[in-house]
Write a protein that holds these residues in place. Structure first.
Motif, PDB file in Angstrom:
ATOM      1  N   THR A  72       0.839  -1.195   0.000  1.00 55.52           N
ATOM      2  CA  THR A  72       0.000   0.000   0.000  1.00 55.52           C
ATOM      3  C   THR A  72       0.875   1.247   0.000  1.00 55.52           C
ATOM      4  OG1 THR A  72      -0.125  -0.065   2.423  1.00 55.52           O
ATOM      5  CG2 THR A  72      -1.872  -1.159   1.177  1.00 55.52           C
ATOM      6  N   ILE A  73       0.493   2.226  -0.798  1.00 64.99           N
ATOM      7  CA  ILE A  73       1.247   3.472  -0.927  1.00 64.99           C
ATOM      8  C   ILE A  73       0.309   4.633  -0.638  1.00 64.99           C
ATOM      9  CG2 ILE A  73       2.583   4.944  -2.481  1.00 64.99           C
ATOM     10  CD1 ILE A  73       3.337   2.440  -4.039  1.00 64.99           C
ATOM     11  N   PRO A  74       0.682   5.531   0.276  1.00 64.85           N
ATOM     12  CA  PRO A  74      -0.198   6.671   0.567  1.00 64.85           C
ATOM     13  C   PRO A  74      -0.341   7.603  -0.628  1.00 64.85           C
ATOM     14  CG  PRO A  74       1.441   6.348   2.303  1.00 64.85           C
ATOM     15  CD  PRO A  74       1.852   5.481   1.157  1.00 64.85           C
ATOM     16  N   ASN A  75      -1.512   8.193  -0.728  1.00 67.42           N
ATOM     17  CA  ASN A  75      -1.787   9.199  -1.744  1.00 67.42           C
ATOM     18  C   ASN A  75      -1.532  10.574  -1.127  1.00 67.42           C
ATOM     19  OD1 ASN A  75      -2.793  10.898  -3.703  1.00 67.42           O
ATOM     20  ND2 ASN A  75      -4.908  10.203  -3.541  1.00 67.42           N
ATOM     21  N   PHE A  76      -0.523  11.294  -1.624  1.00 62.05           N
ATOM     22  CA  PHE A  76      -0.108  12.539  -0.994  1.00 62.05           C
ATOM     23  C   PHE A  76      -0.730  13.781  -1.637  1.00 62.05           C
ATOM     24  CE2 PHE A  76       3.262   9.662   0.371  1.00 62.05           C
ATOM     25  CZ  PHE A  76       3.315   9.961   1.718  1.00 62.05           C
ATOM     26  N   LEU A  77      -1.848  13.616  -2.292  1.00 61.29           N
ATOM     27  CA  LEU A  77      -2.540  14.785  -2.819  1.00 61.29           C
ATOM     28  C   LEU A  77      -2.996  15.700  -1.683  1.00 61.29           C
ATOM     29  CD1 LEU A  77      -4.756  13.276  -5.667  1.00 61.29           C
ATOM     30  CD2 LEU A  77      -2.707  14.688  -5.921  1.00 61.29           C
ATOM     31  N   GLN A  78      -2.994  16.998  -1.955  1.00 62.02           N
ATOM     32  CA  GLN A  78      -3.401  17.984  -0.960  1.00 62.02           C
ATOM     33  C   GLN A  78      -4.856  17.763  -0.534  1.00 62.02           C
ATOM     34  OE1 GLN A  78      -1.707  21.445  -0.167  1.00 62.02           O
ATOM     35  NE2 GLN A  78      -3.157  21.211   1.500  1.00 62.02           N
ATOM     36  N   GLY A  79      -5.088  17.765   0.790  1.00 60.47           N
ATOM     37  CA  GLY A  79      -6.442  17.705   1.306  1.00 60.47           C
ATOM     38  C   GLY A  79      -7.029  19.105   1.407  1.00 60.47           C
ATOM     39  N   SER A  80      -8.335  19.198   1.533  1.00 56.41           N
ATOM     40  CA  SER A  80      -8.972  20.513   1.671  1.00 56.41           C
ATOM     41  C   SER A  80      -8.647  21.114   3.040  1.00 56.41           C
ATOM     42  CB  SER A  80     -10.486  20.381   1.498  1.00 56.41           C
ATOM     43  OG  SER A  80     -11.028  19.536   2.503  1.00 56.41           O
ATOM     44  N   LEU A  81      -8.750  22.445   3.135  1.00 57.87           N
ATOM     45  CA  LEU A  81      -8.452  23.142   4.385  1.00 57.87           C
ATOM     46  C   LEU A  81      -9.734  23.426   5.154  1.00 57.87           C
ATOM     47  CD1 LEU A  81      -5.703  25.724   3.349  1.00 57.87           C
ATOM     48  CD2 LEU A  81      -5.463  23.316   4.000  1.00 57.87           C
ATOM     49  N   MET A  82      -9.619  23.368   6.472  1.00 57.20           N
ATOM     50  CA  MET A  82     -10.740  23.696   7.340  1.00 57.20           C
ATOM     51  C   MET A  82     -10.284  24.740   8.361  1.00 57.20           C
ATOM     52  SD  MET A  82     -13.117  21.232   9.749  1.00 57.20           S
ATOM     53  CE  MET A  82     -11.775  20.860  10.901  1.00 57.20           C
ATOM     54  N   GLU A  83     -11.026  25.827   8.451  1.00 56.47           N
ATOM     55  CA  GLU A  83     -10.662  26.896   9.375  1.00 56.47           C
ATOM     56  C   GLU A  83     -11.074  26.521  10.796  1.00 56.47           C
ATOM     57  OE1 GLU A  83     -10.999  31.770   9.745  1.00 56.47           O
ATOM     58  OE2 GLU A  83     -12.285  30.670   8.346  1.00 56.47           O
ATOM     59  N   THR A  84     -10.143  26.715  11.743  1.00 53.15           N
ATOM     60  CA  THR A  84     -10.404  26.390  13.147  1.00 53.15           C
ATOM     61  C   THR A  84     -10.325  27.620  14.046  1.00 53.15           C
ATOM     62  OG1 THR A  84      -8.067  25.921  13.629  1.00 53.15           O
ATOM     63  CG2 THR A  84      -9.426  24.097  12.805  1.00 53.15           C
ATOM     64  N   ASN A  85      -9.688  28.707  13.549  1.00 52.12           N
ATOM     65  CA  ASN A  85      -9.455  29.921  14.347  1.00 52.12           C
ATOM     66  C   ASN A  85      -8.618  29.632  15.582  1.00 52.12           C
ATOM     67  OD1 ASN A  85     -10.956  31.720  12.655  1.00 52.12           O
ATOM     68  ND2 ASN A  85     -12.852  30.902  13.529  1.00 52.12           N
ATOM     69  N   ASN A  86      -7.876  28.553  15.556  1.00 56.14           N
ATOM     70  CA  ASN A  86      -6.963  28.181  16.645  1.00 56.14           C
ATOM     71  C   ASN A  86      -5.543  28.513  16.197  1.00 56.14           C
ATOM     72  OD1 ASN A  86      -5.518  27.059  18.726  1.00 56.14           O
ATOM     73  ND2 ASN A  86      -6.503  25.051  18.624  1.00 56.14           N
ATOM     74  N   ASP A  87      -4.876  29.397  16.924  1.00 57.83           N
ATOM     75  CA  ASP A  87      -3.550  29.865  16.499  1.00 57.83           C
ATOM     76  C   ASP A  87      -2.511  28.752  16.447  1.00 57.83           C
ATOM     77  OD1 ASP A  87      -4.422  32.435  16.156  1.00 57.83           O
ATOM     78  OD2 ASP A  87      -3.793  33.139  18.134  1.00 57.83           O
ATOM     79  N   THR A  88      -2.707  27.674  17.174  1.00 55.99           N
ATOM     80  CA  THR A  88      -1.720  26.586  17.164  1.00 55.99           C
ATOM     81  C   THR A  88      -1.926  25.620  16.009  1.00 55.99           C
ATOM     82  OG1 THR A  88      -3.087  25.298  18.699  1.00 55.99           O
ATOM     83  CG2 THR A  88      -1.361  26.705  19.656  1.00 55.99           C
ATOM     84  N   ASP A  89      -3.001  25.793  15.256  1.00 56.80           N
ATOM     85  CA  ASP A  89      -3.237  24.941  14.085  1.00 56.80           C
ATOM     86  C   ASP A  89      -2.563  25.550  12.857  1.00 56.80           C
ATOM     87  OD1 ASP A  89      -4.719  23.097  15.483  1.00 56.80           O
ATOM     88  OD2 ASP A  89      -6.636  24.060  15.035  1.00 56.80           O
ATOM     89  N   VAL A  90      -1.871  24.703  12.103  1.00 64.24           N
ATOM     90  CA  VAL A  90      -1.134  25.161  10.919  1.00 64.24           C
ATOM     91  C   VAL A  90      -1.355  24.171   9.774  1.00 64.24           C
ATOM     92  CG1 VAL A  90       1.085  25.904   9.995  1.00 64.24           C
ATOM     93  CG2 VAL A  90       0.640  26.087  12.454  1.00 64.24           C
ATOM     94  N   ALA A  91      -1.621  24.683   8.603  1.00 60.71           N
ATOM     95  CA  ALA A  91      -1.802  23.839   7.417  1.00 60.71           C
ATOM     96  C   ALA A  91      -0.765  24.200   6.369  1.00 60.71           C
ATOM     97  CB  ALA A  91      -3.210  24.014   6.845  1.00 60.71           C
ATOM     98  N   ILE A  92      -0.255  23.180   5.685  1.00 58.36           N
ATOM     99  CA  ILE A  92       0.662  23.380   4.568  1.00 58.36           C
ATOM    100  C   ILE A  92      -0.154  23.474   3.283  1.00 58.36           C
ATOM    101  CG2 ILE A  92       2.576  22.424   3.233  1.00 58.36           C
ATOM    102  CD1 ILE A  92       3.475  20.925   5.688  1.00 58.36           C
ATOM    103  N   ILE A  93       0.075  24.529   2.518  1.00 60.60           N
ATOM    104  CA  ILE A  93      -0.564  24.685   1.214  1.00 60.60           C
ATOM    105  C   ILE A  93       0.508  24.443   0.157  1.00 60.60           C
ATOM    106  CG2 ILE A  93      -1.850  26.217  -0.309  1.00 60.60           C
ATOM    107  CD1 ILE A  93      -2.772  27.756   2.138  1.00 60.60           C
ATOM    108  N   ASP A  94       0.394  23.333  -0.548  1.00 62.22           N
ATOM    109  CA  ASP A  94       1.386  22.978  -1.562  1.00 62.22           C
ATOM    110  C   ASP A  94       1.317  23.936  -2.736  1.00 62.22           C
ATOM    111  OD1 ASP A  94       2.167  20.814  -0.046  1.00 62.22           O
ATOM    112  OD2 ASP A  94       0.806  19.423  -1.057  1.00 62.22           O
ATOM    113  N   GLY A  95       2.482  24.280  -3.244  1.00 59.70           N
ATOM    114  CA  GLY A  95       2.571  25.089  -4.439  1.00 59.70           C
ATOM    115  C   GLY A  95       3.310  24.331  -5.521  1.00 59.70           C
ATOM    116  N   ASN A  96       4.398  24.903  -5.989  1.00 57.00           N
ATOM    117  CA  ASN A  96       5.209  24.257  -7.023  1.00 57.00           C
ATOM    118  C   ASN A  96       6.171  23.275  -6.362  1.00 57.00           C
ATOM    119  OD1 ASN A  96       6.466  23.713  -9.493  1.00 57.00           O
ATOM    120  ND2 ASN A  96       7.992  25.319  -9.162  1.00 57.00           N
TER     121      ASN A  96
END
Length: 260
Positions: A72-96
């Motif tokens: 089994t191989i993980p699928n590393f496609l970007q997941g959707s973002l969900m806003e939490t308004n929690n300052d300790t939460d951080v999401a990576i937004i893939d670019g190039n």
């Protein structure tokens, strides 16, 4: 006939393992940063069946001897973002990004450095930025990040500010070959490839960090449910084939050639 038993049984085992994989994906549909597993079925080496009944002509065909589930191989496609308004939460937004690569947060565990896409962080009683399992998040220098409170600001490049003073910069690691990542549970990955480099300051890598958001799982619920039903039906079909072979063997042993 015996070969048919093994072929049907291998199909059942493969579908059962596929069902386990899909069930795990479904169970983690709401886990932040979870990457769905994917796999494919392949046949065992084929056998060459030759017909030598005619001396002047030879015909041949291939016969598959069963199937198996590849790793089994993980699928590393970007997941959707969900806003939490929690300052300790951080999401990576893939670019190039280079082909077959991904970005990860670096965390410290008892078994060494590990990597995760789950940015659902918190601050422990020592003031360290940690994962929900208590593993310290690392900065670009490989050090733990200490904060005075949860009221801090993070820039899109991972720079952390407290009272407008830089205290650290979150490390984002570039995994050049995602196939060398191995899942270890709790959203953690172990890397078994060559040495890794930070994506921070790398001109060939484009990304952003978004504070107050988490990356959701990239599991597609509808597709997963469809694949689970398909796996169940295929398992059932192989089961019926196995029962048919069993009945044929029973007749061959107990009825064929019986006298009287």
């Amino acid at each position: 006939m015996i070969r048919g038993l093994y072929t049907a049984a291998s199909g059942m085992i493969s579908q059962q393992r596929r069902q386990d994989m899909l069930t795990n994906n479904l169970a983690n549909a709401n886990t932040p940063g979870h990457k769905a597993d994917q796999a494919s079925l392949r046949t065992f080496p084929r056998m060459l069946i030759a017909n030598l009944s005619r001396t002047y002509e030879t015909s041949s065909n291939e016969l598959a001897t069963g199937v198996y589930l590849q790793e089994t191989i993980p699928n590393f496609l970007q997941g959707s973002l969900m806003e939490t308004n929690n300052d300790t939460d951080v999401a990576i937004i893939d670019g190039n990004l280079p082909d077959n690569s991904t970005l990860m947060f670096a965390v410290q565990t008892d078994n060494g450095q590990r990597y995760t896409r789950n940015g659902n962080f918190t601050i422990d009683n020592e003031g360290r930025l940690v994962t929900r399992q208590g593993m310290p998040v690392l900065d670009v220098n490989g050090n733990q990040i200490f904060l005075q409170s949860e009221n801090f600001q993070m820039l899109t490049d991972g720079t952390i500010l407290e009272n407008n003073v830089q205290v650290a910069q979150l490390n984002v690691v570039l995994i050049n070959d995602a196939n060398h990542l191995v899942k270890e549970g709790n959203g953690l990955f172990r890397y078994e490839g060559a040495a890794l480099a930070s994506a921070v300051g790398n001109p060939e890598v484009a990304y952003q960090l978004q504070q107050g958001f988490i990356e959701r799982s990239n599991v597609d619920l509808q597709q997963t449910m469809t694949e689970m039903l398909n796996a169940y039906r295929t398992f059932e079909a192989n089961q019926k084939v196995l029962q048919t072979y069993d009945q044929s063997l029973d007749k061959a042993v107990n009825q064929v050639g019986r006298i009287g």
